[in-house]
Design a protein around this motif. Structure first.
Motif, mmCIF file in Angstrom:
data_model
loop_
_atom_site.group_PDB
_atom_site.id
_atom_site.type_symbol
_atom_site.label_atom_id
_atom_site.label_comp_id
_atom_site.label_asym_id
_atom_site.label_seq_id
_atom_site.Cartn_x
_atom_site.Cartn_y
_atom_site.Cartn_z
ATOM 1 N N ALA A 138 0.878 -1.167 0.000
ATOM 2 C CA ALA A 138 0.000 0.000 0.000
ATOM 3 C C ALA A 138 0.914 1.215 0.000
ATOM 4 O O ALA A 138 1.614 1.468 0.987
ATOM 5 N N THR A 139 0.952 1.921 -1.115
ATOM 6 C CA THR A 139 1.957 2.964 -1.323
ATOM 7 C C THR A 139 1.303 4.288 -1.693
ATOM 8 O O THR A 139 0.373 4.325 -2.508
ATOM 9 N N ILE A 140 1.806 5.360 -1.102
ATOM 10 C CA ILE A 140 1.361 6.716 -1.399
ATOM 11 C C ILE A 140 2.475 7.409 -2.170
ATOM 12 O O ILE A 140 3.601 7.511 -1.689
ATOM 13 N N PHE A 141 2.171 7.882 -3.370
ATOM 14 C CA PHE A 141 3.094 8.686 -4.155
ATOM 15 C C PHE A 141 2.670 10.148 -4.044
ATOM 16 O O PHE A 141 1.475 10.457 -4.112
ATOM 17 N N TYR A 142 3.645 11.051 -3.913
ATOM 18 C CA TYR A 142 3.320 12.461 -3.770
ATOM 19 C C TYR A 142 4.415 13.314 -4.407
ATOM 20 O O TYR A 142 5.589 12.936 -4.427
ATOM 21 N N LYS A 143 4.029 14.480 -4.923
ATOM 22 C CA LYS A 143 4.984 15.378 -5.550
ATOM 23 C C LYS A 143 5.849 16.045 -4.484
ATOM 24 O O LYS A 143 5.333 16.747 -3.618
ATOM 25 N N ARG A 144 7.150 15.846 -4.590
ATOM 26 C CA ARG A 144 8.034 16.369 -3.549
ATOM 27 C C ARG A 144 8.147 17.894 -3.600
ATOM 28 O O ARG A 144 8.458 18.515 -2.592
ATOM 29 N N ASP A 145 7.888 18.523 -4.761
ATOM 30 C CA ASP A 145 7.993 19.976 -4.811
ATOM 31 C C ASP A 145 6.769 20.657 -4.206
ATOM 32 O O ASP A 145 6.816 21.849 -3.893
ATOM 33 N N LYS A 146 5.682 19.909 -4.000
ATOM 34 C CA LYS A 146 4.464 20.472 -3.435
ATOM 35 C C LYS A 146 4.203 20.029 -2.000
ATOM 36 O O LYS A 146 3.629 20.783 -1.211
ATOM 37 N N LEU A 147 4.596 18.803 -1.663
ATOM 38 C CA LEU A 147 4.227 18.229 -0.381
ATOM 39 C C LEU A 147 5.446 17.717 0.369
ATOM 40 O O LEU A 147 6.364 17.150 -0.232
ATOM 41 N N GLU A 148 5.428 17.906 1.681
ATOM 42 C CA GLU A 148 6.475 17.391 2.554
ATOM 43 C C GLU A 148 5.873 16.350 3.490
ATOM 44 O O GLU A 148 4.853 16.605 4.129
ATOM 45 N N LEU A 149 6.494 15.176 3.555
ATOM 46 C CA LEU A 149 6.045 14.115 4.452
ATOM 47 C C LEU A 149 6.591 14.389 5.850
ATOM 48 O O LEU A 149 7.808 14.432 6.058
ATOM 49 N N ASP B 225 1.479 20.992 3.002
ATOM 50 C CA ASP B 225 1.449 21.655 1.710
ATOM 51 C C ASP B 225 2.469 22.792 1.746
ATOM 52 O O ASP B 225 2.361 23.716 2.560
ATOM 53 N N LYS B 226 3.485 22.741 0.894
ATOM 54 C CA LYS B 226 4.587 23.699 0.966
ATOM 55 C C LYS B 226 4.145 25.123 0.644
ATOM 56 O O LYS B 226 4.722 26.084 1.170
ATOM 57 N N GLU C 94 -1.391 21.506 6.979
ATOM 58 C CA GLU C 94 -1.080 20.094 7.165
ATOM 59 C C GLU C 94 -2.341 19.247 7.040
ATOM 60 O O GLU C 94 -3.442 19.708 7.375
ATOM 61 N N PHE C 95 -2.187 18.026 6.553
ATOM 62 C CA PHE C 95 -3.317 17.110 6.420
ATOM 63 C C PHE C 95 -2.804 15.680 6.497
ATOM 64 O O PHE C 95 -1.614 15.413 6.344
ATOM 65 N N PHE C 96 -3.731 14.759 6.724
ATOM 66 C CA PHE C 96 -3.415 13.334 6.780
ATOM 67 C C PHE C 96 -4.030 12.625 5.573
ATOM 68 O O PHE C 96 -5.136 12.971 5.141
ATOM 69 N N GLU D 147 -8.300 16.534 14.917
ATOM 70 C CA GLU D 147 -9.104 17.559 14.262
ATOM 71 C C GLU D 147 -8.498 18.028 12.943
ATOM 72 O O GLU D 147 -9.048 18.928 12.294
ATOM 73 N N SER D 148 -7.382 17.461 12.528
ATOM 74 C CA SER D 148 -6.741 17.879 11.279
ATOM 75 C C SER D 148 -7.519 17.367 10.065
ATOM 76 O O SER D 148 -8.211 16.347 10.146
ATOM 77 N N PRO D 149 -7.402 18.048 8.925
ATOM 78 C CA PRO D 149 -8.032 17.539 7.706
ATOM 79 C C PRO D 149 -7.520 16.140 7.371
ATOM 80 O O PRO D 149 -6.329 15.857 7.527
#
Length: 230
Positions: free
Chosen positions: A51-62, A96-97, A102-104, A135-137
């Protein structure tokens, strides 16, 4: 073809299910603008899925990540109820940079043809989202192997919204998402894949993508869902 689909539709973040080690490595190589986080799990034949989440590194920080299992003991790697294999949710906390918000993001794969395990899994997701996100998104995506009238989906809807139902514009594309295991030709038979969102998230649009390869096959045996969220 999966990488081409993700790149051509310019997803910022995407949850994938069932990819094996080589497939995930291929996606990483084919999508150099994306980072990923995931966790492996096995079916009853010993095959290792992820189960893998891919995300754009220039937009999002893990910022954080974790995994829980669909069982009576979700914090411990375990098989639940009448199931004969592991099913899990892998999650990430993201920033979100551009906005600093922040969101989950929760990425799940529920049991198939295992009624007790599936019916109990909705409550596990609800309790874990409450515990982890507070309470976070929160966004919860995945292959739920469940129609919307099932107890497990009804349990999830006590906390989260079904993006299909609250989209501010009419849903686009097919309604059904399940082509059937190993079927890359269709037609889709049921809506069993969902994007769920916490109550503070607006769903601007909702689309089920039905792009085909040149040979007439779909890239996966499920049709992907994409939403613009705020």
């Amino acid at each position: 073809p999966v990488a081409e689909l993700i790149l051509s539709h310019d997803f910022d973040i995407v949850g994938t299910q069932e990819g094996n080690k080589r497939q995930i490595a291929d996606l990483e190589a084919l999508m150099p603008a994306y980072d990923c986080t995931g966790h492996p799990y096995s079916d009853n034949t010993g095959n290792i899925h992820n189960a893998t989440i891919f995300y754009k590194r220039d937009k999002l920080e893990l910022l954080d990540k974790g995994t829980f299992w669909y069982s009576p003991t979700p914090e411990v790697e375990s098989i639940g109820w009448d199931a004969n294999d592991h099913r899990l949710c892998h999650w990430g906390k993201f920033r979100d940079k551009a906005s600093g918000r922040e969101f989950f993001f929760f990425n799940s794969h529920l049991f198939w043809r295992l009624e007790v395990a599936r019916s109990m899994s909705g409550g596990v997701l609800v309790s874990q989202v409450q515990k982890i996100a507070g309470e976070s998104p929160a966004i919860a995506v995945g292959d739920y192997n469940s129609r919307e009238e099932t107890p497990q989906v009804k349990d999830i809807l006590t906390l989260l919204n079904d993006a299909y139902r609250i989209s501010e514009t009419a849903p686009a594309g097919p309604v059904e998402t399940d082509l059937g295991g190993g079927n890359f030709l269709g037609p889709a038979k049921a809506r069993i894949d969902f994007i769920f969102t916490s109550k503070d998230i607006r769903v601007k649009d909702y689309t089920v993508i039905d792009d085909k390869r040149d040979n007439g096959h779909y890239p996966s045996d499920h049709l992907p869902i994409v939403c613009s969220l705020s």
